[in-house]
Design a protein around this motif. Structure first.
Motif, mmCIF file in Angstrom:
data_model
loop_
_atom_site.group_PDB
_atom_site.id
_atom_site.type_symbol
_atom_site.label_atom_id
_atom_site.label_comp_id
_atom_site.label_asym_id
_atom_site.label_seq_id
_atom_site.Cartn_x
_atom_site.Cartn_y
_atom_site.Cartn_z
ATOM 1 N N TYR A 114 0.847 -1.193 0.000
ATOM 2 C CA TYR A 114 0.000 0.000 0.000
ATOM 3 C C TYR A 114 0.880 1.239 0.000
ATOM 4 C CZ TYR A 114 -3.699 3.202 1.658
ATOM 5 O OH TYR A 114 -4.612 4.218 1.793
ATOM 6 N N VAL A 115 0.768 2.056 -1.061
ATOM 7 C CA VAL A 115 1.533 3.306 -1.164
ATOM 8 C C VAL A 115 0.578 4.412 -1.595
ATOM 9 C CG1 VAL A 115 3.395 4.535 -2.343
ATOM 10 C CG2 VAL A 115 3.669 2.104 -1.774
ATOM 11 N N THR A 116 0.461 5.430 -0.776
ATOM 12 C CA THR A 116 -0.369 6.573 -1.124
ATOM 13 C C THR A 116 0.432 7.856 -0.906
ATOM 14 O OG1 THR A 116 -2.486 7.685 -0.736
ATOM 15 C CG2 THR A 116 -1.406 6.725 1.177
ATOM 16 N N ASP A 117 -0.018 8.941 -1.529
ATOM 17 C CA ASP A 117 0.616 10.250 -1.393
ATOM 18 C C ASP A 117 2.098 10.203 -1.769
ATOM 19 O OD1 ASP A 117 -1.887 10.555 -0.012
ATOM 20 O OD2 ASP A 117 -1.089 12.427 0.793
ATOM 21 N N ALA A 118 2.378 9.733 -2.956
ATOM 22 C CA ALA A 118 3.764 9.639 -3.412
ATOM 23 C C ALA A 118 3.852 10.033 -4.878
ATOM 24 C CB ALA A 118 4.295 8.222 -3.221
ATOM 25 N N ASN A 119 5.004 10.552 -5.247
ATOM 26 C CA ASN A 119 5.291 10.747 -6.669
ATOM 27 C C ASN A 119 6.699 10.287 -7.026
ATOM 28 O OD1 ASN A 119 6.636 12.878 -5.369
ATOM 29 N ND2 ASN A 119 6.445 14.227 -7.141
ATOM 30 N N TYR A 120 7.349 9.580 -6.064
ATOM 31 C CA TYR A 120 8.660 9.004 -6.369
ATOM 32 C C TYR A 120 8.879 7.767 -5.509
ATOM 33 C CZ TYR A 120 13.634 8.175 -6.751
ATOM 34 O OH TYR A 120 14.844 7.577 -6.958
ATOM 35 N N LEU A 121 9.290 6.691 -6.177
ATOM 36 C CA LEU A 121 9.705 5.457 -5.520
ATOM 37 C C LEU A 121 11.076 5.092 -6.064
ATOM 38 C CD1 LEU A 121 6.321 3.573 -5.876
ATOM 39 C CD2 LEU A 121 7.415 4.086 -3.678
ATOM 40 N N GLY A 122 12.066 5.002 -5.189
ATOM 41 C CA GLY A 122 13.417 4.680 -5.620
ATOM 42 C C GLY A 122 13.574 3.199 -5.933
ATOM 43 N N PRO A 123 14.746 2.836 -6.466
ATOM 44 C CA PRO A 123 14.994 1.434 -6.846
ATOM 45 C C PRO A 123 14.802 0.461 -5.690
ATOM 46 C CG PRO A 123 16.685 2.875 -7.758
ATOM 47 C CD PRO A 123 15.866 3.722 -6.841
ATOM 48 N N GLU A 124 15.238 0.820 -4.485
ATOM 49 C CA GLU A 124 15.085 -0.096 -3.346
ATOM 50 C C GLU A 124 13.615 -0.301 -3.000
ATOM 51 O OE1 GLU A 124 16.668 -0.736 1.253
ATOM 52 O OE2 GLU A 124 17.227 1.070 0.142
ATOM 53 N N ALA A 125 12.849 0.779 -3.023
ATOM 54 C CA ALA A 125 11.426 0.668 -2.736
ATOM 55 C C ALA A 125 10.719 -0.206 -3.765
ATOM 56 C CB ALA A 125 10.790 2.061 -2.705
ATOM 57 N N LEU A 126 11.056 -0.022 -5.022
ATOM 58 C CA LEU A 126 10.431 -0.828 -6.073
ATOM 59 C C LEU A 126 10.748 -2.305 -5.905
ATOM 60 C CD1 LEU A 126 11.084 1.545 -9.097
ATOM 61 C CD2 LEU A 126 8.863 1.067 -8.029
ATOM 62 N N GLU A 127 11.969 -2.614 -5.496
ATOM 63 C CA GLU A 127 12.331 -4.013 -5.277
ATOM 64 C C GLU A 127 11.588 -4.592 -4.078
ATOM 65 O OE1 GLU A 127 13.955 -6.108 -7.305
ATOM 66 O OE2 GLU A 127 13.739 -4.339 -8.597
ATOM 67 N N GLN A 128 11.365 -3.769 -3.054
ATOM 68 C CA GLN A 128 10.595 -4.234 -1.895
ATOM 69 C C GLN A 128 9.143 -4.522 -2.277
ATOM 70 O OE1 GLN A 128 11.447 -0.845 0.571
ATOM 71 N NE2 GLN A 128 12.974 -1.943 1.785
#
Length: 257
Positions: free
Chosen positions: A169-183
């Protein structure tokens, strides 16, 4: 795990006060969006992520009579303004409410709800146990349920999303870094914010959210934190890839883990 979308709207909700656009005048119940929040029923626990200004209305609508913990993504008022309404759970359950958030967010809550944290409390104020999320990369325990924090940026403000088993669940965001995407990768269900069609300074647009989800390729994905500028639910959903749907208030989905 049962996931219930308590609210799927942006900070103003839908309809917007004083607006007469087609979305705000829509009679489709899916176009009525309270401020964003989600409820998880898992491992015998009842957990809410974010308690916005519509929190009381949302939990009454869904009949949530037990609440074991409240987890915050960040400190903006459309995510925290309903915290006072945990009083009913204090009275019913006869215990303090565990509240999980980053230290910065807890400090903001202490300023906004000074009466809750006062040395000499007025009788009947909410009773809370604050539990800081100190590491944005390490799984932490929410009343026995493992939560993986997901670091995102809301413009320049660091915020958290969460992965719980196969649900992210991800809300209120406009950037996800490489580590977050892998998680997030490998999730069965991903929920991501999609504010409108046009780019925005602090939220993913519809096309930006779709691009992230197509890269991550979960089995199912839902879009949330939706404004009236995105369009009517029925019309927008017809344009989406098959595995992506628009969430709506009251939507309930099941996941095996």
């Amino acid at each position: 795990m049962t996931i219930t979308f308590l609210g799927t709207g942006t900070s103003q909700g839908v309809p917007v006060i004083g607006c007469h656009c087609a979305v705000c005048r829509s009679l489709d119940y899916r176009d009525k969006r309270l401020r964003v929040s989600v409820h998880l029923a898992t491992q015998g626990k009842s957990i809410v992520i974010d308690s916005g200004p519509d929190f009381r209305q949302q939990v009454l609508r869904e009949g949530i009579e037990q609440l074991d913990a409240l987890v915050f993504t960040h400190e903006h008022k459309d995510h925290t303004a309903g915290m006072d309404d945990i009083r009913a759970y204090n009275f019913k359950q006869q215990q303090d409410m565990p509240v999980y958030a980053e230290p910065r967010v807890l400090e903001q809550l202490k300023r906004e709800y000074a009466y809750i944290f006062a040395e000499h409390k007025y009788p009947g104020v909410p009773q809370v146990q604050t539990i800081p999320i100190l590491d944005d990369t390490t799984v932490f325990d929410v009343q026995g349920v493992p939560f993986q924090p997901i670091r995102a940026l809301h413009y320049k403000l660091p915020v958290l999303g969460f992965r719980v088993g196969g649900f992210t669940y991800v809300t209120d965001a406009n950037y996800l870094g490489p580590e977050a995407l892998e998680q997030m990768r490998g999730s069965e269900i991903i929920v991501l914010n999609a504010l409108r069609h046009e780019p925005h300074i602090s939220h993913f647009s519809l096309q930006e959210a779709i691009a992230v989800l197509e890269d991550l390729a979960p089995r199912r994905a839902y879009l949330t934190h939706i404004s009236h500028l995105l369009g009517r639910h029925r019309e927008v959903e017809a344009t989406l890839p098959d595995f992506i749907r628009l969430a709506y208030d009251g939507l309930r989905v099941e996941i095996s883990s």
